[in-house]
Design an enzyme around this catalytic site. Sequence first.
Site, PDB file in Angstrom:
ATOM      1  N   ARG A   1     -24.376  -5.960 -46.216  1.00  0.00           N
ATOM      2  CA  ARG A   1     -23.297  -5.594 -45.278  1.00  0.00           C
ATOM      3  C   ARG A   1     -23.735  -4.342 -44.536  1.00  0.00           C
ATOM      4  NH1 ARG A   1     -18.534  -4.165 -47.441  1.00  0.00           N
ATOM      5  NH2 ARG A   1     -19.011  -4.244 -49.671  1.00  0.00           N
TER       6      ARG A   1
ATOM      7  N   SER B   1       0.849  -1.184   0.000  1.00  0.00           N
ATOM      8  CA  SER B   1       0.000   0.000   0.000  1.00  0.00           C
ATOM      9  C   SER B   1       0.881   1.229   0.000  1.00  0.00           C
ATOM     10  CB  SER B   1      -0.875  -0.018   1.248  1.00  0.00           C
ATOM     11  OG  SER B   1      -1.220   1.279   1.654  1.00  0.00           O
TER      12      SER B   1
END
Lengths: 451, 451, 451, 451
Positions: C312, C273
Amino acid sequence: MKILDRLFRFEVLERVLSQESLLEQMLRFEAHLAMAEAAAGVIPENAAVQIARCCTLNVLDMDALAEGAAADGNVAISLVRQLTCAVAAVDPEAAAYVHWGATSQDVIDTAAVIQMRDAARVIIGEVRRLCGTLKNLTVKHRFTVMAGRTWLQHAIPTTFGFKTAQMLDAVMTMQARLVEHNRTYSLLQFGGAAGTLAAFATGGGMVAADLARGLDLRNPKVSWHANRIPFAELAVSLGLLSGTLSKIAHDVVLLSQTEVAELAEGGSSRGGSSTMPQKRNPVTATAILSNCLRVPGLVATMLTAMPQEHERGLGNWHSEWETLPELVSLVGAAAHHAANLMEHLQVYPERMRQNLEITHGLIYSEAVAFRLAGKIGKAAAHELLKTATVGAQESHKDLADVLASDPRITKHVNGDELKRLFDPQQYLGSTQEVIDAILSCYASQPTYAPC
Amino acid sequence: MKILDRLFRFEVLERVLSQESLLEQMLRFEAHLAMAEAAAGVIPENAAVQIARCCTLNVLDMDALAEGAAADGNVAISLVRQLTCAVAAVDPEAAAYVHWGATSQDVIDTAAVIQMRDAARVIIGEVRRLCGTLKNLTVKHRFTVMAGRTWLQHAIPTTFGFKTAQMLDAVMTMQARLVEHNRTYSLLQFGGAAGTLAAFATGGGMVAADLARGLDLRNPKVSWHANRIPFAELAVSLGLLSGTLSKIAHDVVLLSQTEVAELAEGGSSRGGSSTMPQKRNPVTATAILSNCLRVPGLVATMLTAMPQEHERGLGNWHSEWETLPELVSLVGAAAHHAANLMEHLQVYPERMRQNLEITHGLIYSEAVAFRLAGKIGKAAAHELLKTATVGAQESHKDLADVLASDPRITKHVNGDELKRLFDPQQYLGSTQEVIDAILSCYASQPTYAPC
Amino acid sequence: MKILDRLFRFEVLERVLSQESLLEQMLRFEAHLAMAEAAAGVIPENAAVQIARCCTLNVLDMDALAEGAAADGNVAISLVRQLTCAVAAVDPEAAAYVHWGATSQDVIDTAAVIQMRDAARVIIGEVRRLCGTLKNLTVKHRFTVMAGRTWLQHAIPTTFGFKTAQMLDAVMTMQARLVEHNRTYSLLQFGGAAGTLAAFATGGGMVAADLARGLDLRNPKVSWHANRIPFAELAVSLGLLSGTLSKIAHDVVLLSQTEVAELAEGGSSRGGSSTMPQKRNPVTATAILSNCLRVPGLVATMLTAMPQEHERGLGNWHSEWETLPELVSLVGAAAHHAANLMEHLQVYPERMRQNLEITHGLIYSEAVAFRLAGKIGKAAAHELLKTATVGAQESHKDLADVLASDPRITKHVNGDELKRLFDPQQYLGSTQEVIDAILSCYASQPTYAPC
Amino acid sequence: MKILDRLFRFEVLERVLSQESLLEQMLRFEAHLAMAEAAAGVIPENAAVQIARCCTLNVLDMDALAEGAAADGNVAISLVRQLTCAVAAVDPEAAAYVHWGATSQDVIDTAAVIQMRDAARVIIGEVRRLCGTLKNLTVKHRFTVMAGRTWLQHAIPTTFGFKTAQMLDAVMTMQARLVEHNRTYSLLQFGGAAGTLAAFATGGGMVAADLARGLDLRNPKVSWHANRIPFAELAVSLGLLSGTLSKIAHDVVLLSQTEVAELAEGGSSRGGSSTMPQKRNPVTATAILSNCLRVPGLVATMLTAMPQEHERGLGNWHSEWETLPELVSLVGAAAHHAANLMEHLQVYPERMRQNLEITHGLIYSEAVAFRLAGKIGKAAAHELLKTATVGAQESHKDLADVLASDPRITKHVNGDELKRLFDPQQYLGSTQEVIDAILSCYASQPTYAPC
């Protein structure tokens, strides 16, 4: 009733969200539309009176409505047809003016707006109740020390009241957001076939204004047939509330784990098992977690439905009809359950105190490090404590003892001072000031009248 | 640079969102933290000066940061380590006070807040540009009649300017929402290990206030390590903006279809095909649609991440780091593209006019029906017109001709009047009033200074 | 490199997913296309040779590609243009035949298929490695008793090896699924402008078959430009794998909580930490959780993109380009991290044994209940034990002692027998048979060659 | 009945998914459990007979079940309680053995598996019906030329039968997937409190095998309480089917647009408007689009719920209960509607033929370009045609005429040949071979018996 409704839903809210309530609002729309049009001289006064008189649920044939919805793609068309028949039965001439100038989406969206507004009010009520219980817990436990945890690991001490104060702060934010939502987005939908109110020549604006007044709704600048911000806004508000409630329930179940046991759900007859006699499962928190887990997907659906085609969309509009009420129902019930959960919560301060000590002092290492840092520098202090914590763990000793026998420590910190560093009450920082600020905000917030 | 970045991203925004910019803000946080702490008497004045002086990108070793991020689970720890070393090199004593009392999440979240605020400002700029072009289109095309379409079918006439006015209305709503977001949620994150500011005894509040001032951020009542409303709010705001932009792009591509051809993207050299010589694909609108389609899923991720464990979560917090900037980047680029799209849009009023007639008058059937309804009742008129439209289609005649030869019609509507009913300009309802209202709202809106 | 890549990504996989690798596969497509067309007599032999020779990354100008992608809406058009130029420089006639009969989507989709197949292989490798470590843990800990937990509460005893065996079972399912995916969906995309292979008259099928062979892909019956099942299938496979990996990481972090402490991540220098010296956060598990949390939203995006327009689509197709690789990258890295996590996992059998006893015997109440049920009926036994467990808790006694002093119990169960009921080893049911079955399945599974 | 159920749901499927059907399956589980246990000598033969005899819906009190579900967190506990009472009323001794050794999740998950399997069979039936109609359309329209469209722009010619053949191909893929799903994942859930079958000592495996046989389910190696792949798999299968169905509906509505008019929904009395007489909205396609739009969010929810805690989760498990049936209901109804939609579809070949010509020949430019490319090179041909198409558009001439008067063209292509290049039948490439391949695959596919 569905068997799971008592687990996952909130009865009061379900009534608001019912089909009957939607149809009632649709009929109210038609009644007020006729009256607004009569007031504007668009249709005869008497027609409006007759129409309004017929706008009651008993003119509707539910089976035929369902048939109609399937054939027409929405329920408004057959509702209008049935209403027209009912009016015709008493006054054929008046029947000519039913639903004049409106389109299906006008009545459907407006009825949904009213339903959602009323539902939001119910939710606001539950949220306010939740705030009250969180306030009480905060007041009661503002000094109840316990382990603060980050990454699911003990970090430094905190108090339970500080935790509930933060929950209160977040829930108040959400309450204000919902109130604001109702204020802003209780909007009339009224545009006619393509949003132009063409059937009224240029008089549509007046009808709209009057109709909005009649229904106690705001009259927007323009209809929003294909601008779904109003409904999507409600969805995201509920998404945020859901995340907020889920956090609370999540913390409760984590703190209720067998090994932690700092909290438990109230209600001793709940949460049994079909096979394990000792079980007392956190049922209410579970219902909250379950409901809230389902919310982000529904919010995504509402957002995906936003780009509707041209003047009014197809498919995307329809996908809102069941999604938004479902969202409201799930989050509303979660709010209801959350208020219950916190109201009946069992809090075990002794166990909280004990758990602080299960690491034999490691949870105080930051406190010591900061004390030392002033003397030897933060990095050096951090390193020294890191080594000491590893040493304490490996030798199964208390960190306090390890430190007390280390001259690098004792050179700077004497015994009494060291002892004080292992007192959680001495390391609570700004918790009390913050609690005061949040409680004072709670106290001063306007008692929101339903908006 | 990634090859698709010019298609999917907006360069100006990407700079704001860059890694370097995040690291710079983290260093700015550390500098201002030291200065605020010195002002409060927590650390020596000189230490703060030395620390602030070292807070520049060149003290960082990027490879080591990447290593550190992998080992520590965030980038702050190694950044602080590297900064501490850099300070130590010039003033070992000052090094003792780097990052004093803060936790990793304080610096990471605050830097992200600043980055997101700056990014939102860029987006607001693009949104405002979009509003400008929509305003221009509205003014220019307020009388340009075209087919209104619902369910992808011709409905009744409208005007192109009325369409763009509604877009403008929606986009202005979103602009105001983003401005408001920046005003409300440009929040300092500062709580220390568990949100208690324990390292400062009770003095943390003063440091926080000063730090917020220094960074030009709001100072919340309490840190929001595990209350993710501030970031989730930005996510949902962008989700709503995304839906709004996508709707615009969607309408543009639908109106650009070969068979419709009422609109086309500007820029003749764009949108070719690798094989079809005649192709001119709507590339810009496509990029908007593509970006926006990806947004709801990302919003759902941000909401799913909200219930973070205890004082600070694991995994859920981390999942925000790439998700939120991605959201900002996609929506911001969509806003940029939308402004370009509308600025260069080719509008074909003649084709719009022609398309109104392709149904040989069917699009005017509502107009006729309402005219008749006053005489014979709405339902009867609707039924009569329904039959007439079917008849017209089957006999390949104009609806006007069919009606002109039907005594049930001519009894009530004479030839001139009938003709007028087939004039789209006569059936625009409230469009012009609405356009005026929206334009006036646009004109009066405050020129938002970056908030 | 991005600073978070070592935390969130897997380097080997990132190379497969790189932009360069995609462009290389696109050039490979063009080379093999030319050769297949020459073989079919569609283009001259020599042209194919020249084209194939030019298909190397160094013919590409990255900046121009990026420009082209923005102007054309995809990268294939400018890639083909640049390749054509490069061929023209050496053989103008050959340049005439570059990309003959193909469309942009043919080359883009096929290159992506190859990239995804190769990426899936890398992931399969990591998954297999994970299986190996799970197998080892299972063998080692098949008798290591610990608390089984349901609803985050102690339930009945289990063994750690039984837990890892179940993880192994799930992960093997996923491995087989990915292998099967690669077998089924390593598909050529080849259809020309609208999927008809029109440029080849009726000879397209032969070219396609030969092209598929050359690229070591399956040749589908028809191109799948607007049928996105192949890519969506990969997305959902990864979604399922993600859920499976996340469950493992989730259990690890829960069992690593300070109060539980039955597991810890390996690697003592990790997970520190920035402010708390004692901290050792579960960084690897966190990275897995973070990556996996982001997956469902991306899967939803892929599914939302499926309904592509006509031959498409626009927007939806484009939205896959970054979404699918992101999914692959996140889940692949999660698999890599999971293999590492389990390989280095610290297991504390003693603590597991101790935690079994923290409820002072309550965890054995089902065992006692079943023993009694044979005598007095299941419901009565359940009720009796329920009362006893409450009594034990309230009186802070061991359940065994409470029961030993209750004649309703001792009438049916003598002291030795009762003692045995509080031995977890005696209440493991089918765990060992199941473990054997899963291990035998692991042993017999074919050593999947990359498929 | 809910009013929208005829629009959004499929009645046959709703019956399978009903609450009653779930409770019936739960009772069937309890009956077969008792019988399997009797067969294994775990409980007395007579007890099993009595228990099985009582396993009928009429032993249940629905209100009490709902109460119980809310108190216990699932419906199984009170169902077992009520069943036990019912058995006790006829044979108190037998009542001792109800639900012996099982846990709530065993009966709930197994009942849901059976329900989902039966539901999947219904869906497979609808999907097969859809395949049949797509086959018929393909056979009928294999030569029906129409415009192929990409990016919502005309591309090159195709045939309607080629389009439906591709739909058929995709839907057959999904049909096979669902059949395979039922084969693989019709799994018994049976593990007892923590998956160990501890109540049976080592005899649980035999009971499980027999129970699975009795319920016609597969017996997995181990229970899957916290491995949710089986249900998540169904969710993703439905997600893929949903995308496939939505694509079909999307194409139908696009081709039904007023300006395109190549398709229309059958059923002339459907799709009217409440205000526009001429309207005939595509209601069935809209219902499909609406249902399918809601699916990705629900799939994401199922994936998000996968990482369940330890031996059995909380919240996440519960979130599946309503989500999965909702998914099944929506997608199943979409399949039902899609079969209807395609069965009654109106196809207008003449309009398709006309629309091919609305660009005055531009749609044939690729054909001409490829013809020329053989002479002057592909890039040059592409460029020449690009110029010609622009010229044709600007001069409002047919492309054929423009080309016929350009010596650069006529030098290579004579008049007859040029004419042929503008015949869509001459430019269909592999369409017919592909159609044959797909039809032959359809013909040869096993008539799947419900699996």
